[in-house]
Structure formats: structure tokens, C-alpha cells
Design an enzyme around this catalytic site. Structure first.
Site, short mmCIF file in Angstrom:
data_model
loop_
_atom_site.label_atom_id
_atom_site.label_comp_id
_atom_site.label_asym_id
_atom_site.label_seq_id
_atom_site.Cartn_x
_atom_site.Cartn_y
_atom_site.Cartn_z
N CYS A 32 33.32 32.93 33.11
CA CYS A 32 34.72 32.71 32.83
C CYS A 32 35.11 33.29 31.49
O CYS A 32 34.28 33.83 30.78
CB CYS A 32 34.95 31.20 32.76
SG CYS A 32 33.97 30.30 33.95
N ARG A 57 37.98 38.45 33.61
CA ARG A 57 36.64 37.88 33.57
C ARG A 57 36.42 36.79 34.62
O ARG A 57 35.29 36.40 34.88
CB ARG A 57 36.39 37.28 32.18
CG ARG A 57 36.53 38.27 31.06
CD ARG A 57 36.49 37.57 29.72
NE ARG A 57 35.21 36.99 29.49
CZ ARG A 57 34.30 37.50 28.67
NH1 ARG A 57 34.55 38.61 28.02
NH2 ARG A 57 33.15 36.92 28.50
N TRP A 104 35.69 31.43 37.11
CA TRP A 104 35.17 32.06 38.33
C TRP A 104 34.10 31.13 38.87
O TRP A 104 33.13 30.82 38.19
CB TRP A 104 34.57 33.42 37.99
CG TRP A 104 34.08 34.15 39.20
CD1 TRP A 104 34.76 35.07 39.92
CD2 TRP A 104 32.80 34.01 39.81
NE1 TRP A 104 33.99 35.51 40.95
CE2 TRP A 104 32.77 34.88 40.92
CE3 TRP A 104 31.68 33.23 39.56
CZ2 TRP A 104 31.68 35.00 41.75
CZ3 TRP A 104 30.58 33.34 40.40
CH2 TRP A 104 30.60 34.24 41.48
N ASN A 130 31.37 28.85 29.57
CA ASN A 130 31.05 30.05 30.35
C ASN A 130 29.54 30.15 30.44
O ASN A 130 28.88 30.14 29.40
CB ASN A 130 31.63 31.28 29.64
CG ASN A 130 31.16 32.58 30.26
OD1 ASN A 130 30.89 32.64 31.45
ND2 ASN A 130 31.05 33.61 29.44
N GLY A 131 29.00 30.22 31.67
CA GLY A 131 27.55 30.36 31.81
C GLY A 131 27.00 29.36 32.80
O GLY A 131 27.73 28.88 33.67
N GLU A 491 28.21 55.78 44.92
CA GLU A 491 29.30 55.26 44.09
C GLU A 491 30.58 55.10 44.92
O GLU A 491 31.30 54.10 44.80
CB GLU A 491 29.52 56.20 42.89
CG GLU A 491 30.71 55.88 42.00
CD GLU A 491 30.65 54.51 41.34
OE1 GLU A 491 29.61 53.84 41.39
OE2 GLU A 491 31.71 54.09 40.80
N LYS A 495 32.76 51.66 45.63
CA LYS A 495 34.21 51.50 45.41
C LYS A 495 34.88 50.96 46.66
O LYS A 495 35.77 50.13 46.60
CB LYS A 495 34.88 52.84 45.05
CG LYS A 495 34.49 53.47 43.73
CD LYS A 495 34.89 52.69 42.50
CE LYS A 495 33.84 51.70 42.12
NZ LYS A 495 33.10 51.88 40.90
N GLU A 498 34.03 47.13 47.08
CA GLU A 498 34.64 46.15 46.18
C GLU A 498 36.16 46.23 46.16
O GLU A 498 36.82 45.21 45.97
CB GLU A 498 34.06 46.21 44.77
CG GLU A 498 34.31 47.47 44.01
CD GLU A 498 33.64 47.48 42.64
OE1 GLU A 498 33.41 46.42 42.05
OE2 GLU A 498 33.36 48.59 42.16
N HIS A 514 17.12 60.63 60.35
CA HIS A 514 16.05 59.63 60.31
C HIS A 514 16.55 58.23 60.66
O HIS A 514 15.86 57.25 60.40
CB HIS A 514 15.37 59.62 58.94
CG HIS A 514 14.70 60.92 58.61
ND1 HIS A 514 13.60 61.38 59.31
CD2 HIS A 514 14.99 61.87 57.69
CE1 HIS A 514 13.23 62.56 58.81
NE2 HIS A 514 14.06 62.88 57.84
N LYS A 610 34.34 41.29 36.03
CA LYS A 610 34.12 42.58 35.39
C LYS A 610 32.67 42.84 35.02
O LYS A 610 32.16 43.91 35.23
CB LYS A 610 35.03 42.71 34.18
CG LYS A 610 34.93 44.06 33.46
CD LYS A 610 35.33 45.19 34.37
CE LYS A 610 35.14 46.54 33.74
NZ LYS A 610 35.15 47.60 34.76
#
Ligand code: M6R
Length: 615
Positions: A32, A57, A104, A130-131, A491, A495, A498, A514, A610
């Protein structure tokens, strides 16, 4: 209080945050943003502003607690900051001292009760955290048997109850005693009934903002940069108390600690969306400048970085998510142009893979935030074996930057959108610079052309937008590329997952036969990264194999081919090694547009945040 112009500010930020461990754990972890303010101004409006700026965040619930006339007032609820503020008038809460939080949570825990701040039984303390408090279950049992009543399902609430037990010894002692009981990783800020705030950190970021008339304690410099560019970065294990406008920082034994005040030194264009609908769109558009900024490096640091690299006996390159894709490109570039062999390790796998390093080894860690827990774990592991640490980081005040032997900055300014866009192309531009230095300017002659090409693909986004409209309902998208285009396929797939919530898979094009060929049928969408370079002929054969099975083929190429159902044109480049930087941009635009078509907020993808500061 002076309000700094956010368009002109110098920033040194810690844009990291959050995390997620989607485990089977039964408790609700919060990852958070946290903020505290103690000063001469009305706290709530400042706190609400801070929470808006740090919302990337974590964004499923919001809360504020203020201290006024001997009482602690708490308001909190689920939703985003603007919504909760509108419903609960958070910004109008009285008092010059307060704390705030955006949360979050993992599974199931998005409720008003689980939103922070959390109070203890006597309501004389409120805490934002946070954590993860790993031993929260045993602490909770112990506290409950001692008569404490819990109202939330969070791990965080134990902090408030332990603080309450020790509060009669004074705030400093209460903070020290509480930290002694906590296992796991945390940053928390508490407001106490006598009008002080206390903060502590262990393995989660916490930074103090210093103004002329008060202090902020925040998980991110974005929490206060509108008001001050003076920051004190707390170290692991530090505790701070702001009482009567006086800041005290001390260690777990209560011994005073003096940290320097850092003037944030990162030139920031702006942290607002400006004319853009979303941060993600703004950041995609900024790439025409940020790929240039990535070339602006301190000569001495660049020399040191390259010296350490070329003299290493063995080289490992690590990163997570998008930054891992940069690592794959770096490995390729070093081998091809520098004749240097390196191994890549995705950071979350490093504890199984980084076992044979020594003082002649080098770990190159790549990270936008510089706070990703998996990346920091890799660094610790390498360091413990005596290896040197080189890093490529966007946030130059981050833990990773500070722990490196040499750190090069990608210089792309704050990236707020959860999906990495400009930070990726900046990492690549910097990697190309390093490679060019090592191969004694073998790439330099064509350097300008990729910058022009980046500008070109950004201003000619119409074909990507059209393709997005065509494939927005696809349930599976495959991306194919060979050589340097393979990491871009990975990549692009990331994208799409998400931003557009679509199942997407990057495949090394030669691997099609294969296995993945079995998936090709009428409703399959395949995007082919196919510039006219050494990989072209082989990849076009793959396009034919796919088309023969009835799938839709989208070609990203400088050359139009009949086999493509949709062609996304990119400029031709003389130096084919630069194609990755250019061809990833249409993929970013495609994923962004698909998100819009599906009515998904591209800046705040569900379940993500993030940066991932827990394991
Ligand atoms: O801050 P970092 O570069 O260390 O972050 C690593 C990943 O978490 C990050 O790249 C993530 O995969 C992005 N959301 C991808 O867009």
C-alpha cells in the site's frame, strides 16, 4: 507552506511500492501507500493529495486518521481516493496531525473494516501499514488471550494493539518495543493521542519529507514532492518520531541516527497526466524523449560500470517482469557486439540459480523501481558470495541504487502507470549505450535513426489502434519473434495480460513446430515481430504455417506482406539491433487500446501494483 510547482520540481523519488504475494495465505496482506503529516497546516487535505499521487501503489480502499483536541478521528472505506473522499469528506477532517493509507489486498479482504487506519481497543492510536507481518497469527492469539478485541482480518491491526500496550512508556519506547515483536517486512506510521506520529521501516520503503513548517513520513517521495524536495531516506530498522514539530530518528536500541537531507535530484517533467487520458498513454508518448535521456550518463560511473563488466570472470543479469526482458536483450547484445558471455536469471528464481558466484563475479540487476523484493534478494545473494553489483535503475534513491557498486540511471522520470512502458525502452536505450561503449562504438553510427523511428511509431499509431479494435475480443493471442525479437514477444504478451486481461504468450518463432502449432486455428490471433532483418525469411515461413491453419496474422514489420491480415508498419532501420526499441511501441499501444475497448482502466490493472516489494 510553500507549494512547489510540480511541473518544475526536482525530484528524487522512490516510486516503488507494493506487492503481492498471491499465496494460499489466509490473511489479507496489505501492500500500500502510507503517509503521515505533523506540522502547522491542516493535515487532511495534504494527506488526501498525497494519497491521490501515490494511489498507483494500491487502490482498493482508502483511509485517513487525524488528531484533533485530544481525539483521534478515523474515516475509511473501500474504493479509490476520489470516491472515498467524496463519500466521507476525508479532506475536511480537522487537525494538523494525521496519517493516511491506500490499500492493496489479496483475496477477499476488500472491506471497510480491513481498510486502514487500524486502531486498538482504547482508540488512542491509529496505524497505517505497508508490508506483511509474518507472525501476526501468533501475536493476535497472544493479544486476544490478554483481552484485546480485533475488528479486522488484517495482519496490520496487531501493530496498533502492541503499540497500545507499550504506550504508557512513551512513544519512543512504544515504537521500539513494537518493532521488536514484529517479524516480516513493514513500514508503518502511527498517530498517537498526544499528537505525535511515529514511523518505522523494515524491508519496506519509508522516507521523511522535510518542510519549513512540518514533516511528512511517506512510503514514496511522491507523497510530498508538491511541498518539498528535501527528503531523508530511512534505512532498514530505523524508527522516527515527530513530536512538537521536532523530528527524531533512532535505531532499535533508541540510539540517535543522523541521516543527510537529500535534495531530490531527478528532473521531473510532471507527475500529472497533463493532456492525456491516462498515465500509461502519457508515458508511451514520452518515449520519444526518454530514449534520448537514457543516453545522458555520468562519464565516470559509465566507465566504472563498463570496467567492472568487462573484467568480470562471470556475469549474471537479473530482473523481474519487464526488466527481465531487458536482461534477455542485454545478454544478446553483449554476446553479439561485445563478445562477452552472460547468463540471465529471472530474479524470483535467483535463489536456485545464483549458487556459484565469487569475488570475480558480477550481478547486473535491472529494475525500474529499484525496490522489487525478488531483485533485492538476488543482490543480497550475490553480495554474500562476494560478487560485485552493477545496476540499471530508474529510481536513483532506491535500495538497489544505493547498494550497487555502480548504478546507471535510465533517467526516464517517474513512471506511474503500472505497466512498464517508457522504463523498458529507456532500459534498452541504456543497454545499447553500454554495449556501444564496450564494442568501441560499433553501434554509434546509426544511433540517431532509432530515435527518429521511435517518434515515427508514436505519431503513426493508427494501424495499432485499428488492429486493437479487431482483436479486442480474442481470448488468446500469441506473439512470435526470433533472436532479439523473442524478448519483445515476451514483453508484448506481458502488456496484453496486464493491460487487456487477455491470455497472451510470447513464443520463440522457431519453437512453433515443437508444440504451439497445435493451437493454431480459426479464432487464434498471432502477432509476428518481423522486421526485414536476418530473421525475416524464417519468420515469414512461420506466418505461412500459421495462416494455413486459419489463424489471424498481424505483422509488425517495415515490409508489407500479403500474408498479414493486418500490417503494423514500423520504419526500416539500417542497424537491425535497434528494432526491439521501436517494435515494442506498437505492442504497448495495442495493449493500451485493447484495455480501453474492454473498458478497463489501463493505469490500474486489477490485482497488480506498480512494484512488488514483497516476495
Ligand atoms: O520495478 P521493477 O522494474 O523491478 O519491476 C519489475 C516488474 O514487477 C515489472 O516490470 C512488472 O512486470 C510490470 N508491471 C510490467 O509491465
Amino acid at each position: 507552506m510553500t507549494v512547489l510547482n510540480p511541473y518544475k520540481i526536482l525530484l528524487n523519488g522512490d516510486y516503488s511500492t507494493l506487492i503481492v504475494v498471491l499465496s494460499a495465505a489466509t490473511f489479507f496482506r496489505s501492500m500500500c501507500s502510507i503517509i503521515g503529516y505533523n506540522g502547522k497546516n491542516s493535515a487532511a487535505p495534504l494527506i488526501v493529495d498525497s494519497l491521490k499521487r501515490m494511489e498507483y501503489r494500491g487502490y482498493d480502499s482508502v483511509g485517513v486518521a487525524t488528531f484533533d483536541s485530544g481525539n483521534i478521528l478515523v474515516r475509511k472505506g473501500i474504493g479509490k481516493v476520489a470516491e472515498v473522499n467524496k463519500n466521507l469528506n476525508l479532506g475536511q477532517m480537522s487537525g494538523n496531525i494525521g496519517i493516511g493509507h491506500t490499500r492493496w489486498a489479496t483475496h477477499g479482504g476488500v472491506t471497510d473494516k480491513n481498510a486502514h487506519p487500524h486502531s486498538a481497543c482504547k482508540k488512542d492510536i491509529a496505524v497505517v501499514h505497508n508490508g506483511i507481518i509474518e507472525n501476526y497469527k501468533e501475536l493476535k492469539e497472544e493479544l486476544m488471550s490478554a483481552g484485546h478485541t480485533f475488528v479486522s482480518e488484517t495482519d496490520s491491526e496487531v501493530i496498533a494493539h502492541i503499540l497500545e500496550i507499550h504506550y504508557n512508556k512513551g512513544i519512543k519506547e512504544a515504537m521500539i518495543e513494537t518493532c521488536k515483536r514484529l517479524r516480516g517486512n513493514y513500514a508503518f506510521v502511527a498517530v498517537f493521542q498526544d499528537g505525535a506520529i511515529g514511523g518505522a521501516r523494515y524491508e519496506e520503503p519509508l522516507v521523511v519529507g522535510v518542510t519549513n513548517d512540518g514533516y511528512f513520513v511517506s512510503s514514496d517521495v511522491l507523497g510530498f514532492l508538491e511541498y518539498t524536495d528535501k527528503a531523508i531516506f530511512l534505512e532498514n530498522g530505523d524508527i522516527c518520531v515527530v513530536d512538537n514539530s521536532k523530528l527524531e530518528i533512532f535505531d532499535s536500541q533508541g540510539r540517535p541516527i543522523a541521516h543527510p537531507i537529500t535534495q531530490v535530484a531527478w528532473e521531473l517533467g510532471d507527475i500529472d497526466k497533463g493532456k492525456y487520458a491516462h498515465h500509461t498513454l502519457k508515458e508511451i508518448n514520452e518515449q520519444q524523449l526518454t530514449v534520448i535521456h537514457a543516453g545522458r550518463q555520468d562519464e565516470a560511473v559509465m566507465n566504472k560500470f563498463c570496467d567492472v563488466l568487462v573484467n568480470a570472470k562471470d556475469i549474471y543479469i537479473t530482473g523481474s517482469g519487464t526488466s527481465h526482458h531487458s536482461a534477455l536483450i542485454f545478454k544478446h547484445m553483449l554476446a553479439r557486439f561485445g563478445k562477452i558471455r552472460a547468463e540471465t536469471v529471472v530474479s524470483s528464481e535467483s535463489k536456485y540459480a545464483l549458487a556459484s558466484m565469487d569475488s570475480n563475479s558480477v550481478l547486473i540487476a535491472i529494475s525500474q523501481s529499484g525496490e522489487t523484493a525478488d531483485v533485492l534478494d538476488s543482490v543480497r545473494l550475490a553480495r554474500d558470495q562476494g560478487a560485485k553489483i552493477l545496476s540499471i535503475v530508474n529510481v536513483t534513491t532506491s535500495s538497489l541504487a544505493r547498494t550497487s557498486d555502480a548504478c546507471l540511471s535510465t533517467n526516464c522520470g517517474p513512471e506511474i502507470g503500472v505497466a512498464a512502458t517508457k522504463s523498458f525502452t529507456s532500459q534498452l536505450a541504456l543497454i545499447y549505450n553500454i554495449t556501444d561503449r564496450i564494442c568501441k562504438n560499433c553501434l554509434a553510427t546509426e544511433k540517431a535513426e532509432f530515435v527518429i523511428a521511435v517518434e515515427n511509431v508514436i505519431s503513426n499509431s493508427a494501424s495499432s489502434i485499428r488492429a486493437a479494435a479487431q482483436i479486442k475480443d480474442a481470448s488468446d493471442v500469441y506473439l512470435l519473434g526470433r533472436s532479439l525479437h523473442y524478448p519483445i514477444a515476451l514483453e508484448g504478451a506481458l502488456k496484453m495480460k496486464e493491460l487487456a486481461y487477455v491470455h497472451a504468450e510470447g513464443i520463440a518463432a522457431g519453437e512453433l513446430k515443437h508444440g504451439p502449432l497445435a493451437l493454431m486455428e480459426k479464432n487464434t490471433v498471432v502477432i509476428i515481430l518481423n522486421p526485414h532483418d536476418a530473421t525475416f525469411n524464417d519468420t515469414i515461413s512461420n506466418a505461412h504455417e500459421i495462416k494455413a491453419r486459419g489463424a489471424t496474422v498481424i505483422g509488425i514489420s517495415d515490409r508489407k506482406e500479403d500474408i498479414y491480415d493486418y500490417w503494423i508498419e514500423i520504419p526500416h532501420l539500417k542497424e537491425e539491433a535497434y528494432y526491439p526499441i521501436v517494435e515494442v511501441i506498437p505492442l504497448q499501444i495495442l495493449a493500451y487500446q485493447m484495455a480501453l475497448a474492454k473498458n478497463v482502466d489501463p493505469d490500474y490493472p486489477r490485482n497488480l501494483a506498480k512494484s512488488v516489494t514483497v516476495r
